[in-house]
Design a protein around this motif. Structure first.
Motif, PDB file in Angstrom:
ATOM      1  N   ARG A 104      18.138   3.932  18.422  1.00  0.00           N
ATOM      2  CA  ARG A 104      18.042   5.253  19.035  1.00  0.00           C
ATOM      3  C   ARG A 104      16.883   5.986  18.372  1.00  0.00           C
ATOM      4  NH1 ARG A 104      22.541   6.884  17.294  1.00  0.00           N
ATOM      5  NH2 ARG A 104      21.780   8.446  15.834  1.00  0.00           N
ATOM      6  N   ARG A 105      16.095   6.711  19.154  1.00  0.00           N
ATOM      7  CA  ARG A 105      14.993   7.498  18.600  1.00  0.00           C
ATOM      8  C   ARG A 105      15.527   8.399  17.491  1.00  0.00           C
ATOM      9  NH1 ARG A 105      11.010   6.624  22.311  1.00  0.00           N
ATOM     10  NH2 ARG A 105       9.492   8.059  22.758  1.00  0.00           N
ATOM     11  N   GLY A 106      14.772   8.494  16.404  1.00  0.00           N
ATOM     12  CA  GLY A 106      15.165   9.342  15.286  1.00  0.00           C
ATOM     13  C   GLY A 106      15.947   8.623  14.197  1.00  0.00           C
ATOM     14  N   ARG A 107      16.483   7.428  14.482  1.00  0.00           N
ATOM     15  CA  ARG A 107      17.169   6.662  13.432  1.00  0.00           C
ATOM     16  C   ARG A 107      16.143   6.292  12.365  1.00  0.00           C
ATOM     17  NH1 ARG A 107      22.111   3.460  14.313  1.00  0.00           N
ATOM     18  NH2 ARG A 107      22.002   3.426  12.050  1.00  0.00           N
ATOM     19  N   ALA A 108      16.574   6.201  11.146  1.00  0.00           N
ATOM     20  CA  ALA A 108      15.653   5.941  10.036  1.00  0.00           C
ATOM     21  C   ALA A 108      15.183   4.484  10.020  1.00  0.00           C
ATOM     22  CB  ALA A 108      16.321   6.283   8.714  1.00  0.00           C
ATOM     23  N   VAL A 109      13.892   4.316   9.758  1.00  0.00           N
ATOM     24  CA  VAL A 109      13.307   2.998   9.514  1.00  0.00           C
ATOM     25  C   VAL A 109      12.521   3.065   8.208  1.00  0.00           C
ATOM     26  CG1 VAL A 109      13.157   2.239  11.927  1.00  0.00           C
ATOM     27  CG2 VAL A 109      11.250   3.465  10.916  1.00  0.00           C
ATOM     28  N   VAL A 110      12.492   1.942   7.517  1.00  0.00           N
ATOM     29  CA  VAL A 110      11.667   1.825   6.315  1.00  0.00           C
ATOM     30  C   VAL A 110      10.357   1.190   6.755  1.00  0.00           C
ATOM     31  CG1 VAL A 110      11.424   0.765   4.038  1.00  0.00           C
ATOM     32  CG2 VAL A 110      13.672   1.600   4.803  1.00  0.00           C
ATOM     33  N   VAL A 111       9.260   1.861   6.462  1.00  0.00           N
ATOM     34  CA  VAL A 111       7.927   1.360   6.795  1.00  0.00           C
ATOM     35  C   VAL A 111       7.276   0.867   5.505  1.00  0.00           C
ATOM     36  CG1 VAL A 111       5.640   1.961   7.659  1.00  0.00           C
ATOM     37  CG2 VAL A 111       7.654   2.993   8.665  1.00  0.00           C
ATOM     38  N   ALA A 112       6.800  -0.369   5.548  1.00  0.00           N
ATOM     39  CA  ALA A 112       6.080  -0.937   4.407  1.00  0.00           C
ATOM     40  C   ALA A 112       4.730  -1.431   4.899  1.00  0.00           C
ATOM     41  CB  ALA A 112       6.872  -2.091   3.797  1.00  0.00           C
ATOM     42  N   ILE A 170       0.840  -1.197   0.000  1.00  0.00           N
ATOM     43  CA  ILE A 170       0.000   0.000   0.000  1.00  0.00           C
ATOM     44  C   ILE A 170       0.877   1.249   0.000  1.00  0.00           C
ATOM     45  CG2 ILE A 170      -1.774   1.291   1.271  1.00  0.00           C
ATOM     46  CD1 ILE A 170      -2.822  -1.363   0.391  1.00  0.00           C
ATOM     47  N   ARG A 171       1.955   1.186   0.818  1.00  0.00           N
ATOM     48  CA  ARG A 171       2.835   2.348   0.921  1.00  0.00           C
ATOM     49  C   ARG A 171       4.183   1.912   1.462  1.00  0.00           C
ATOM     50  NH1 ARG A 171       3.682   5.742   5.812  1.00  0.00           N
ATOM     51  NH2 ARG A 171       2.676   4.375   7.296  1.00  0.00           N
ATOM     52  N   ILE A 172       5.217   2.614   1.007  1.00  0.00           N
ATOM     53  CA  ILE A 172       6.576   2.433   1.528  1.00  0.00           C
ATOM     54  C   ILE A 172       7.135   3.832   1.773  1.00  0.00           C
ATOM     55  CG2 ILE A 172       8.915   1.587   1.075  1.00  0.00           C
ATOM     56  CD1 ILE A 172       7.732  -0.487  -0.810  1.00  0.00           C
ATOM     57  N   ALA A 173       7.729   4.016   2.939  1.00  0.00           N
ATOM     58  CA  ALA A 173       8.298   5.323   3.273  1.00  0.00           C
ATOM     59  C   ALA A 173       9.455   5.132   4.245  1.00  0.00           C
ATOM     60  CB  ALA A 173       7.239   6.223   3.900  1.00  0.00           C
ATOM     61  N   GLU A 174      10.331   6.111   4.288  1.00  0.00           N
ATOM     62  CA  GLU A 174      11.387   6.124   5.297  1.00  0.00           C
ATOM     63  C   GLU A 174      11.024   7.212   6.299  1.00  0.00           C
ATOM     64  OE1 GLU A 174      16.075   7.063   5.356  1.00  0.00           O
ATOM     65  OE2 GLU A 174      15.468   5.389   4.039  1.00  0.00           O
ATOM     66  N   ILE A 175      10.990   6.825   7.580  1.00  0.00           N
ATOM     67  CA  ILE A 175      10.604   7.751   8.649  1.00  0.00           C
ATOM     68  C   ILE A 175      11.555   7.586   9.829  1.00  0.00           C
ATOM     69  CG2 ILE A 175       8.160   7.705   7.967  1.00  0.00           C
ATOM     70  CD1 ILE A 175       7.687   5.861  10.438  1.00  0.00           C
ATOM     71  N   HIS A 226       8.271  -2.493   9.940  1.00  0.00           N
ATOM     72  CA  HIS A 226       9.300  -1.478  10.193  1.00  0.00           C
ATOM     73  C   HIS A 226      10.662  -2.166  10.169  1.00  0.00           C
ATOM     74  CE1 HIS A 226       5.596  -0.008  12.017  1.00  0.00           C
ATOM     75  NE2 HIS A 226       6.055   1.205  11.810  1.00  0.00           N
ATOM     76  N   PHE A 227      11.544  -1.721   9.273  1.00  0.00           N
ATOM     77  CA  PHE A 227      12.874  -2.295   9.120  1.00  0.00           C
ATOM     78  C   PHE A 227      13.936  -1.221   9.386  1.00  0.00           C
ATOM     79  CE2 PHE A 227       9.953  -4.123   5.993  1.00  0.00           C
ATOM     80  CZ  PHE A 227      10.005  -5.472   6.310  1.00  0.00           C
ATOM     81  N   PRO A 228      15.022  -1.550  10.101  1.00  0.00           N
ATOM     82  CA  PRO A 228      16.097  -0.574  10.291  1.00  0.00           C
ATOM     83  C   PRO A 228      16.698  -0.196   8.924  1.00  0.00           C
ATOM     84  CG  PRO A 228      16.411  -2.512  11.696  1.00  0.00           C
ATOM     85  CD  PRO A 228      15.300  -2.827  10.751  1.00  0.00           C
ATOM     86  N   ALA A 229      16.627   1.083   8.575  1.00  0.00           N
ATOM     87  CA  ALA A 229      17.077   1.529   7.245  1.00  0.00           C
ATOM     88  C   ALA A 229      18.570   1.333   7.043  1.00  0.00           C
ATOM     89  CB  ALA A 229      16.698   2.997   7.031  1.00  0.00           C
ATOM     90  N   HIS A 230      19.376   1.483   8.093  1.00  0.00           N
ATOM     91  CA  HIS A 230      20.826   1.327   7.932  1.00  0.00           C
ATOM     92  C   HIS A 230      21.198  -0.100   7.544  1.00  0.00           C
ATOM     93  CE1 HIS A 230      20.313  -0.047  12.111  1.00  0.00           C
ATOM     94  NE2 HIS A 230      21.446  -0.721  11.942  1.00  0.00           N
ATOM     95  N   ARG A 231      20.402  -1.066   7.943  1.00  0.00           N
ATOM     96  CA  ARG A 231      20.684  -2.472   7.633  1.00  0.00           C
ATOM     97  C   ARG A 231      20.008  -2.929   6.343  1.00  0.00           C
ATOM     98  NH1 ARG A 231      20.024  -7.736  11.608  1.00  0.00           N
ATOM     99  NH2 ARG A 231      20.808  -9.236  10.093  1.00  0.00           N
TER     100      ARG A 231
END
Length: 186
Positions: A68-76, A50-55, A93-98
């Motif tokens: 840590r709060r504020g680190r980027a996650v990819v939401v699908a 439905i949607r993918i975003a980095e937040i 929610h996936f850790p964006a750095h990984r």
């Protein structure tokens, strides 16, 4: 009364009698895999992103992913179907750095397991699942094709890699009239 006893009709007090929907048994265990669960019941699984975003990771997501709060996650956000009928709406929610490529992988193929495998995590385990219920929002009811008067089953899950590092935090909303959650080994 006989039809209710056989599970063909459901009665809702104050509303009336309705033809019962076919219910998908959805086991929650250490290896919960959507497509495998649906195929095991002789149904055809499918999904749609439905949607993918980095937040930024906040609150519960940051805590469960051990970020840590504020680190980027990819939401699908993914809608899951059994024989063409929506049964669940998951927000992963996936850790964006990984998982820098996961958004592109999911855009090509909505399988979470395939995207994680292509990202170097061929197997993962469910660490914990918390289950609650609530009424759906108008958008959730529309996406799941159900009435706003029917509740959702909610599952908050943390999936980890073989080393126990969280790879995915998922909040799944199940169409309660079409899905029966089965807790294995309890």
């Amino acid at each position: 009364e006989e039809l209710t006893g056989r599970g063909l009709v459901r009665v809702e007090q104050g509303r009336g009698s309705f033809v019962a929907e076919e219910v998908v048994e959805y086991p929650l265990g250490s290896r919960t895999r959507f497509s495998e669960i649906i195929r095991a019941q002789s149904r055809e699984p499918s999904g749609r992103i439905i949607r993918i975003a980095e937040i930024p990771a906040e609150g519960r997501v940051a805590e469960l992913l051990k970020l840590r709060r504020g680190r980027a996650v990819v939401v699908a956000e993914r809608l899951g179907f059994a024989n063409g009928r929506a049964i669940l709406l998951g927000m992963h929610h996936f850790p964006a750095h990984r998982f820098a490529r996961i958004a592109a992988l999911l855009a090509d193929n909505p399988s979470i397991s395939a995207a994680l495998a292509a990202s170097g995590v061929p197997d993962y385990r469910r660490q914990i699942t918390r289950i609650t219920a609530r009424m759906p929002s108008p958008e959730e009811a529309e996406l799941l094709g159900q009435a706003r008067t029917r509740p959702l089953l909610l599952a908050e899950a943390v999936n980890t890699d073989p080393e126990g590092v969280p790879v995915d935090v998922t909040f799944t909303r199940y169409a309660a009239g079409r899905t029966q959650l089965v807790v294995e080994g309890a």
